[in-house]
Scaffold this motif. Structure first.
Motif, PDB file in Angstrom:
ATOM      1  N   THR A 118       0.847  -1.203   0.000  1.00  0.00           N
ATOM      2  CA  THR A 118       0.000   0.000   0.000  1.00  0.00           C
ATOM      3  C   THR A 118       0.879   1.249   0.000  1.00  0.00           C
ATOM      4  O   THR A 118       0.638   2.197  -0.764  1.00  0.00           O
ATOM      5  CB  THR A 118      -0.937   0.007   1.237  1.00  0.00           C
ATOM      6  N   LEU A 119       1.914   1.239   0.840  1.00  0.00           N
ATOM      7  CA  LEU A 119       2.810   2.397   0.885  1.00  0.00           C
ATOM      8  C   LEU A 119       3.519   2.579  -0.456  1.00  0.00           C
ATOM      9  O   LEU A 119       3.678   3.705  -0.942  1.00  0.00           O
ATOM     10  CB  LEU A 119       3.829   2.239   2.020  1.00  0.00           C
ATOM     11  N   GLU A 120       3.909   1.466  -1.072  1.00  0.00           N
ATOM     12  CA  GLU A 120       4.570   1.545  -2.391  1.00  0.00           C
ATOM     13  C   GLU A 120       3.639   2.185  -3.418  1.00  0.00           C
ATOM     14  O   GLU A 120       4.065   2.999  -4.243  1.00  0.00           O
ATOM     15  CB  GLU A 120       4.974   0.142  -2.859  1.00  0.00           C
ATOM     16  N   ARG A 121       2.366   1.775  -3.352  1.00  0.00           N
ATOM     17  CA  ARG A 121       1.383   2.350  -4.286  1.00  0.00           C
ATOM     18  C   ARG A 121       1.277   3.867  -4.106  1.00  0.00           C
ATOM     19  O   ARG A 121       1.249   4.619  -5.075  1.00  0.00           O
ATOM     20  CB  ARG A 121       0.008   1.716  -4.022  1.00  0.00           C
ATOM     21  N   ILE A 122       1.249   4.290  -2.849  1.00  0.00           N
ATOM     22  CA  ILE A 122       1.131   5.731  -2.584  1.00  0.00           C
ATOM     23  C   ILE A 122       2.392   6.451  -3.092  1.00  0.00           C
ATOM     24  O   ILE A 122       2.301   7.503  -3.736  1.00  0.00           O
ATOM     25  CB  ILE A 122       0.915   6.022  -1.077  1.00  0.00           C
ATOM     26  N   LEU A 123       3.555   5.861  -2.814  1.00  0.00           N
ATOM     27  CA  LEU A 123       4.806   6.491  -3.255  1.00  0.00           C
ATOM     28  C   LEU A 123       4.815   6.671  -4.770  1.00  0.00           C
ATOM     29  O   LEU A 123       5.185   7.728  -5.291  1.00  0.00           O
ATOM     30  CB  LEU A 123       6.010   5.616  -2.846  1.00  0.00           C
ATOM     31  N   LYS A 124       4.373   5.639  -5.469  1.00  0.00           N
ATOM     32  CA  LYS A 124       4.363   5.712  -6.941  1.00  0.00           C
ATOM     33  C   LYS A 124       3.375   6.771  -7.403  1.00  0.00           C
ATOM     34  O   LYS A 124       3.660   7.565  -8.295  1.00  0.00           O
ATOM     35  CB  LYS A 124       4.037   4.357  -7.539  1.00  0.00           C
ATOM     36  N   LYS A 125       2.188   6.764  -6.786  1.00  0.00           N
ATOM     37  CA  LYS A 125       1.151   7.739  -7.156  1.00  0.00           C
ATOM     38  C   LYS A 125       1.646   9.172  -6.943  1.00  0.00           C
ATOM     39  O   LYS A 125       1.342  10.070  -7.732  1.00  0.00           O
ATOM     40  CB  LYS A 125      -0.101   7.470  -6.308  1.00  0.00           C
ATOM     41  N   GLU A 126       2.430   9.372  -5.906  1.00  0.00           N
ATOM     42  CA  GLU A 126       2.935  10.724  -5.607  1.00  0.00           C
ATOM     43  C   GLU A 126       4.172  11.060  -6.432  1.00  0.00           C
ATOM     44  O   GLU A 126       4.758  12.126  -6.275  1.00  0.00           O
ATOM     45  CB  GLU A 126       3.277  10.851  -4.109  1.00  0.00           C
ATOM     46  N   GLY A 127       4.591  10.127  -7.277  1.00  0.00           N
ATOM     47  CA  GLY A 127       5.703  10.393  -8.197  1.00  0.00           C
ATOM     48  C   GLY A 127       7.083  10.324  -7.556  1.00  0.00           C
ATOM     49  O   GLY A 127       8.049  10.888  -8.096  1.00  0.00           O
ATOM     50  N   VAL A 128       7.200   9.638  -6.426  1.00  0.00           N
ATOM     51  CA  VAL A 128       8.517   9.511  -5.774  1.00  0.00           C
ATOM     52  C   VAL A 128       9.392   8.582  -6.614  1.00  0.00           C
ATOM     53  O   VAL A 128       8.947   7.495  -7.003  1.00  0.00           O
ATOM     54  CB  VAL A 128       8.355   8.932  -4.340  1.00  0.00           C
ATOM     55  N   SER A 129      10.614   9.003  -6.914  1.00  0.00           N
ATOM     56  CA  SER A 129      11.476   8.083  -7.678  1.00  0.00           C
ATOM     57  C   SER A 129      12.258   7.221  -6.683  1.00  0.00           C
ATOM     58  O   SER A 129      12.954   7.728  -5.799  1.00  0.00           O
ATOM     59  CB  SER A 129      12.357   8.830  -8.668  1.00  0.00           C
ATOM     60  N   ILE A 130      12.064   5.913  -6.833  1.00  0.00           N
ATOM     61  CA  ILE A 130      12.608   4.961  -5.855  1.00  0.00           C
ATOM     62  C   ILE A 130      13.867   4.306  -6.411  1.00  0.00           C
ATOM     63  O   ILE A 130      13.853   3.735  -7.500  1.00  0.00           O
ATOM     64  CB  ILE A 130      11.544   3.891  -5.514  1.00  0.00           C
ATOM     65  N   HIS A 131      14.962   4.411  -5.658  1.00  0.00           N
ATOM     66  CA  HIS A 131      16.237   3.810  -6.073  1.00  0.00           C
ATOM     67  C   HIS A 131      16.550   2.655  -5.133  1.00  0.00           C
ATOM     68  O   HIS A 131      16.951   2.882  -3.991  1.00  0.00           O
ATOM     69  CB  HIS A 131      17.357   4.842  -6.001  1.00  0.00           C
ATOM     70  N   LEU A 132      16.333   1.432  -5.611  1.00  0.00           N
ATOM     71  CA  LEU A 132      16.636   0.257  -4.780  1.00  0.00           C
ATOM     72  C   LEU A 132      18.088  -0.170  -5.025  1.00  0.00           C
ATOM     73  O   LEU A 132      18.732   0.327  -5.952  1.00  0.00           O
ATOM     74  CB  LEU A 132      15.670  -0.884  -5.117  1.00  0.00           C
ATOM     75  N   ASN A 133      18.577  -1.085  -4.195  1.00  0.00           N
ATOM     76  CA  ASN A 133      19.975  -1.531  -4.292  1.00  0.00           C
ATOM     77  C   ASN A 133      20.923  -0.332  -4.331  1.00  0.00           C
ATOM     78  O   ASN A 133      21.946  -0.364  -5.003  1.00  0.00           O
ATOM     79  CB  ASN A 133      20.185  -2.389  -5.547  1.00  0.00           C
TER      80      ASN A 133
END
Ligand code: FAD
Length: 442
Positions: A118-133
Motif C-alpha cells: 500500500t505504501l509503495e502504491r502511494i509512493l508511486k502515485k505521488e511520483g517519488v522516484s525509488i532507487h533500490l539496491n
C-alpha cells in the motif's frame, strides 16, 4: 514561468523514510528515495510477527505515555501526524485495518506485506522516484549546509571531502573520496537503528551524524529478552509462558518497572511482553549492575487470601506428599522450582506442613526472584534505545540545528516506546514531520 520543484532526497526506505517521502511529495517537492536493499520495508515485513502492528488507536495523549525516551520532543510530530492520520492514509489507499486487544492496529489481512505494498502504491502515485539496491555512502555537506548525498560508484562529479567546512575529521572524509554526488535541496536521513541488522539497519545514520558534530546518546538494545543468572532453573522452566502475573524489576532498592501481564521463560532467561517492555526501562541500569526480577505468580490474591487458598488445596490433599499437592496452584514445570525455593521437603506430608512453612510458600509465590545479568544482543532486539540526541534537532521540522538542510526521522533518533504499535507511530510521525519540514524550509 513555472518554478522548479524543490528536490528532497530520503535515505532509507523503512517506515520513517516512506512516510517522509510521501509527505514531502504531497507538499510539492520532487522526491528521490534511496534504499540499499533490493526492496522497501524489509524490517516492516517482520513486524508484529509478520502481521505488522501499524500503530495504536489510543488517544493521542496516551501515545506520549507509551514513549520511554524523550516523549516531549514528539509533541509537534505526534499532533502533526497522528495515529488516526496514519490509519486514514492507508485506508484511503485501499488497505482495510482492524483494531485488536489493547488498541493495536493491524491490516485486516494480517499480512505486513499488504502494508508495504500500500505504501509503495502511494509512493508511486505521488511520483517519488525509488532507487533500490542503492546504498548511500555519506552526506555531501559544505559550509554547514547539506547539499546532497554521496553514492558509491563512478560519476563525473567527484567528491574530494568537505573537511573542516562541515566540522568533520579529514580521516572520516577520506572514506568518501571518489564517491559520486547527488544534489538535493534537503536530505532526510531515515536509516533506522542497530536492531535486526539483517534488515538493513546497520547504524550508518549515527556515523554520518557524529561526523557532523551531532551527539549520539548511549546505544542499547531494547524490547529485548534478559539473561538470568539462575541458569539451571530457567533452563528447566524453558518454554513456560505465564499469564496474569506481575513482574517488577529493581536496580538495588529502586523499582524501575512494574507491570501485569504475560511473560515467558527461555533457555537463557526471561522474555514475553512484560519483560520486553521492562528491558526498555532497565537498559541503562543493567550496564552498571545486575537487576532483580520479582514475579508475583498470584497478583490477584493478598498474602492472606493466598494462605487461605493454600490451606484449602492442602485440605483436599491431606495425605498427599507436598510435591503432589501443588498442581492446582502452579503449572507443572514451575512446581520443582517452587519446592526448592520454599525449603519444604518434597516428600513431607501435607498435613505436617507448619504455618511458618506455608508462609514461606506464599512468600515465594508472591515474590519469585531471579537475577537479570544482561540484555540479549541487537540481533534479537526489537528496537535501539538511544540515538542522535534530540537536543540538536528542531522538533517542529526534524531539521538538524547543526547542519542546515539535513533532517532525521525514525529510529535513528533518540526516541523509543514500549510495544503496541508505538514505535512505528514514532517512525510515521517523525517521518511525516521531516517530509513537510523540508517543504517549509526557507
Ligand atoms: C522483529 C521486530 C518486530 C517489530 N514489530 C513492531 C510492531 O509490530 N509495531 C511497531 O510499532 N514496531 C515494531 N518494531 C519496531 C519497528 O519495526 C521500528 O521501530 C521501525 O521499523 C523503525 O523505522 P525506521 O524507518 O526508522 O527504520 P527501519 O525500518 O530500520 O528502516 C531503515 C531503512 O534504511 C535503510 N538503510 C540503512 N542504511 C542505509 C544506507 N546507507 N543507504 C540506503 N539505505 C539505508 C535500511 O535498509 C532500512 O530499510 C519491530 C521491530 C522488530 C525488529
Amino acid at each position: 514561468m513555472t518554478q522548479e520543484k524543490r528536490h528532497v532526497i530520503v535515505v532509507g526506505g523503512g517506515a520513517a523514510g516512506m512516510a517522509a517521502a510521501i509527505a514531502a511529495a504531497r507538499s510539492g517537492c520532487r522526491v528521490s528515495l534511496y534504499e540499499k536493499n533490493e526492496k522497501l520495508g524489509k524490517k516492516l515485513f517482520i513486524t508484529g510477527k509478520g502481521r505488522c502492528n501499524i500503530t495504536n488507536a489510543c488517544d493521542t495523549e496516551d501515545l506520549f505515555r507509551a514513549v520511554v525516551s524523550n516523549a516531549k520532543f514528539l509533541y509537534s510530530s505526534f499532533y502533526g501526524f497522528t495515529n488516526q492520520d496514519m490509519m486514514a492514509l492507508l485506508e484511503d489507499a485501499g488497505l482495510r485495518l482492524k483494531t485488536e486487544r489493547g488498541n493495536r492496529v493491524f491490516p485486516a489481512s494480517d499480512k505486513s506485506s499488504d502494508v508495504i505494498s500500500t505504501l509503495e502504491r502511494i509512493l508511486k502515485k505521488e511520483g517519488v522516484s525509488i532507487h533500490l539496491n542503492s546504498r548511500v555512502e555519506g552526506l555531501w555537506v559544505e559550509e554547514g549546509i547539506c547539499r546532497g548525498i554521496l553514492l558509491e560508484g563512478r560519476g563525473t562529479e567527484r567528491y574530494h571531502g568537505a573537511g573542516a567546512e562541515s566540522g568533520t575529521m579529514d580521516s572520516g572524509q577520506s572514506r568518501y573520496a571518489g564517491c559520486r554526488r547527488e544534489a538535493a535541496d534537503s536530505v532526510i536521513v531515515a536509516t533506522g537503528g542497530l536492531s535486526y541488522p539483517s534488515t538493513g539497519s546497520t547504524g550508518d545514520g549515527y556515523r554520518w551524524a557524529e561526523e557532523l558534530g551531532h551527539k549520539i546518546t548511549d546505544l542499547s538494545p531494547a524490547l529485548v529478552p534478559f539473561e538470568a543468572a539462575e541458569a539451571l532453573e530457567v533452563k528447566a522452566l524453558q518454554g513456560l509462558s505465564l499469564k496474569n502475573v506481575e513482574a517488577a524489576v529493581y536496580a538495588g532498592g529502586k523499582e524501575l518497572y512494574r507491570e501485569f501481564g504475560e511473560m515467558l521463560f527461555t533457555h537463557f532467561g526471561v522474555s514475553g511482553p512484560i519483560l520486553l517492555s521492562a528491558s526498555s526501562y532497565g537498559a541503562k541500569a543493567i550496564k552498571k549492575q545486575p537487576l532483580r526480577l520479582v514475579i508475583d505468580l498470584k497478583p490477584a490474591l493478598t498474602a492472606e487470601q493466598l494462605d487461605e487458598r493454600i490451606l484449602r488445596d492442602f485440605g483436599e490433599a491431606v495425605n498427599k506428599q507436598f510435591k503432589n499437592a501443588l498442581n492446582h496452584l502452579y503449572p507443572a514445570k514451575m512446581i520443582p522450582v517452587i519446592i526448592a525455593r520454599s525449603g519444604i521437603h518434597p516428600d513431607k506430608k501435607v498435613n505436617e506442613i507448619t504455618k511458618e512453612e506455608r508462609r514461606r510458600l506464599a512468600e515465594v509465590t508472591k515474590g519469585l526472584e531471579f537475577t537479570l545479568t544482561a540484555l540479549r544482543s541487537f540481533k534479537e532486539a526489537i528496537i535501539t534505545q538511544g540515538g542522535i540526541s534530540v537536543k540538536q534537532i528542531n522538533p517542529s521540522t526534524m531539521e538538524s540545528k547543526q547542519t542546515a538542510g539535513l533532517y532525521f526521522a525514525g529510529e535513528v533518533l533518540d526516541l523509543d516506546a514500549v510495544t503496541g504499535g508505538y514505535n512505528l507511530q514514532i517512525a510515521w510521525s517523525t517521518g511525516w514531520c521531516a517530509g513537510t519540514g523540508t517543504a517549509s524550509r526557507e
